[in-house]
Design an enzyme around this catalytic site. Sequence first.
Site, PDB file in Angstrom:
ATOM      1  N   ASP A 148      44.382  62.825  42.124  1.00 14.51           N
ATOM      2  CA  ASP A 148      44.582  62.477  40.707  1.00 14.51           C
ATOM      3  C   ASP A 148      43.614  63.313  39.867  1.00 14.51           C
ATOM      4  O   ASP A 148      42.451  63.497  40.258  1.00 14.51           O
ATOM      5  CB  ASP A 148      44.200  61.009  40.439  1.00 14.51           C
ATOM      6  CG  ASP A 148      45.080  60.019  41.165  1.00 14.51           C
ATOM      7  OD1 ASP A 148      46.110  60.438  41.699  1.00 14.51           O
ATOM      8  OD2 ASP A 148      44.712  58.818  41.195  1.00 14.51           O
ATOM      9  N   THR A 192      48.494  61.894  55.816  1.00 14.17           N
ATOM     10  CA  THR A 192      47.042  61.743  56.016  1.00 14.17           C
ATOM     11  C   THR A 192      46.387  63.112  56.119  1.00 14.17           C
ATOM     12  O   THR A 192      45.347  63.375  55.495  1.00 14.17           O
ATOM     13  CB  THR A 192      46.769  60.899  57.281  1.00 14.17           C
ATOM     14  OG1 THR A 192      47.284  59.603  57.045  1.00 14.17           O
ATOM     15  CG2 THR A 192      45.286  60.817  57.600  1.00 14.17           C
ATOM     16  N   CYS A 382      40.544  26.822  30.954  1.00  6.72           N
ATOM     17  CA  CYS A 382      40.400  27.558  29.697  1.00  6.72           C
ATOM     18  C   CYS A 382      41.561  27.230  28.747  1.00  6.72           C
ATOM     19  O   CYS A 382      41.598  26.126  28.227  1.00  6.72           O
ATOM     20  CB  CYS A 382      40.231  29.043  29.972  1.00  6.72           C
ATOM     21  SG  CYS A 382      39.300  29.850  28.656  1.00  6.72           S
ATOM     22  N   HIS A 508      35.750  29.179  33.701  1.00  5.04           N
ATOM     23  CA  HIS A 508      36.653  29.623  34.780  1.00  5.04           C
ATOM     24  C   HIS A 508      35.995  29.376  36.142  1.00  5.04           C
ATOM     25  O   HIS A 508      35.300  30.262  36.654  1.00  5.04           O
ATOM     26  CB  HIS A 508      36.951  31.114  34.636  1.00  5.04           C
ATOM     27  CG  HIS A 508      37.775  31.441  33.449  1.00  5.04           C
ATOM     28  ND1 HIS A 508      39.139  31.656  33.522  1.00  5.04           N
ATOM     29  CD2 HIS A 508      37.439  31.595  32.149  1.00  5.04           C
ATOM     30  CE1 HIS A 508      39.599  31.926  32.310  1.00  5.04           C
ATOM     31  NE2 HIS A 508      38.587  31.895  31.459  1.00  5.04           N
ATOM     32  N   GLU A 510      37.297  29.436  38.954  1.00  3.89           N
ATOM     33  CA  GLU A 510      37.861  30.316  39.992  1.00  3.89           C
ATOM     34  C   GLU A 510      37.013  31.567  40.211  1.00  3.89           C
ATOM     35  O   GLU A 510      37.109  32.209  41.250  1.00  3.89           O
ATOM     36  CB  GLU A 510      39.317  30.686  39.642  1.00  3.89           C
ATOM     37  CG  GLU A 510      39.526  31.673  38.500  1.00  3.89           C
ATOM     38  CD  GLU A 510      39.520  31.045  37.104  1.00  3.89           C
ATOM     39  OE1 GLU A 510      38.992  29.927  36.945  1.00  3.89           O
ATOM     40  OE2 GLU A 510      40.036  31.689  36.162  1.00  3.89           O
TER      41      GLU A 510
HETATM   42  N1  GLN Z   1      42.884  32.113  24.390  1.00  2.11           N
HETATM   43  C1  GLN Z   1      41.896  31.116  24.608  1.00  2.11           C
HETATM   44  C2  GLN Z   1      40.553  31.455  23.959  1.00  2.11           C
HETATM   45  O1  GLN Z   1      40.284  32.585  23.688  1.00  2.11           O
HETATM   46  C3  GLN Z   1      41.709  30.849  26.089  1.00  2.11           C
HETATM   47  C4  GLN Z   1      41.166  32.013  26.847  1.00  2.11           C
HETATM   48  C5  GLN Z   1      41.359  31.897  28.338  1.00  2.11           C
HETATM   49  O2  GLN Z   1      42.188  31.123  28.805  1.00  2.11           O
HETATM   50  N2  GLN Z   1      40.633  32.685  29.069  1.00  2.11           N
HETATM   51  O3  GLN Z   1      39.762  30.585  23.754  1.00  2.11           O
END
Ligand code: GLN
Length: 561
Positions: A148, A192, A382, A508, A510
């Site tokens: 690339d 390869t 969120c 979050h 996760e």
């Molecule tokens: N859009 C929403 C905010 O900015 C939630 C963001 C999200 O889910 N990461 O608060």
Amino acid sequence: MAKYIFVTGGVTSSLGKGIIAASLAKLLQARGLRVTIQKFDPYINVDPGTLNPYEHGECYVTEDGAETDLDLGHYERFLNTPTSQANNVTTGRIYQTVITKEREGAYLGKTVQVIPHITDEIKRRILLLGNNGKYDIVITEIGGTVGDIESLPYIESVRQLQWELGSENCLVVHLTLIPYLKAAKELKTKPTQHSVRQLSEAGVHPDVIVCRTEEPMYNDLKKKIALFCNVTVDSVIEASDVPTIYEVPMEMMQERLDQICMQKLRIPVTKEPDLSKWREFLNKLKYPKSKITIGLIGKYVELQDAYKSILESFIHAGAVNECKVVVQNIHSEFLTKENIEEKLANLDGVLVAPGFGNRGIEGKISAVQYVRERGIPFFGICLGMQCAMIEFARDVLGMKDANTTEVNPGTTEPVIDLMEEQKKITAKGGTMRLGAYPCDIKSGTLAYKIYGKNHISERHRHRYEFNNAYLEEFENAGMIASGKNPETGLVEIVELKDHPFFIGSQFHPELKSTVENPHPLFVNFVKAARDYAEKRDASRTGTTDINVNQVTTPKRMAKQE
Ligand code: GLN
């Protein structure tokens, strides 16, 4: 001094460089070495934060608030150690630094060029992680495919570093594809050979070649690759498809990838890798005792990578519970009051996904109402949490117009509103509330039961928040803010009293779930879904009279306009 391993890719993209890099790192870590991984992405965006998930999959957020490539998620999930801003660099970021320096006069009088200025900045960022004494090995994954145009300055930087650091401090692992031609019933090595030649033309010779293949490679094929690509036979590593990415470290250990790299870097191979926790996880993953189905309600569900960390968190949490978690994708855009029963009735739990903008939001809100009224385990992340608050406001508190100002700036009931500090921000890149913030958990709540402590820290990526002007009204009606930011009072966790499992988080979770440290919110959500499934099945077969379909929250009359 740290030693450096570069991982390049040839033939095609999507071969799993990130997983190979993470697996090698895991094995080296299990042998007692301190390892970190970084990724260089050859695109011009300064970071992937402004990229649509359809373009680039999920945007992973680090503790220190960097918006990064999703491969960093794999690094953390495998190594169980946090990454940082320094672990993901793009071409845009490199150029931004060099151009800023040029404007400041740092190169006064000189012509600023790709070589040496851009390559110097690339090298500086590679060496940065190895210079702080924290790591024995720095693995650098070079994004893109050899050949690339965008990758050239990176390959050139690797060439220079090989020369500067010496072969015992630096090695290159090249990942390629050995395609299987069905008609000829043969594995083909030509692509390869070509990609190794292309790499060599740029002055970089691979020390190890890892071959992705769908069919078993025989030893003479390894010999052929070794001969044509000028490496030893034991440096040709077979990476055939395995049922889960978490088996790749085991596969690479069998192929002795870690030992070969250590020998080449002159690191004595003294200790056997300690992978006991990893094996225990794999065992539980492979032999689950129960099975549940979770609905993932999102607007990017057609693209698996868009919710990568959530899907991986379910794998970790499923293994802890010895329960197979089947994730059923449900497109929020096509979820309506008419089809909701058909789509959600047989689920054991529902996760409403994060997101931005108004597409699909009403589907998410309808999903929340469905599971809230029926006692089906719910987890909102969120935007998912924000939808839960909007739904509660509309249906329980009677605020028919309730909304987030992200979707309806003119709403008369802005239960979700732009954060104060966001109001003056106009630039989009890197300006959200990002990274780790503390959260205080109220004793006696479900959140407290799950975390087992009052103080936690979680990662964020948002601009909007719950509007605290409404908090009292929500709490009086049973929607509790069980987690709050200690300084600002920003609502971080909400939960519903009198519901078996109804949790929303502004952060979050996760992003912090790893193989060795599955996230407690996911672990408990899976547990709740399994309990729900057991009770429901028992009630269907008549062995229990527990009614799992319950409406517990008293509704208020709609407010008069
Ligand atoms: N859009 C929403 C905010 O900015 C939630 C963001 C999200 O889910 N990461 O608060």
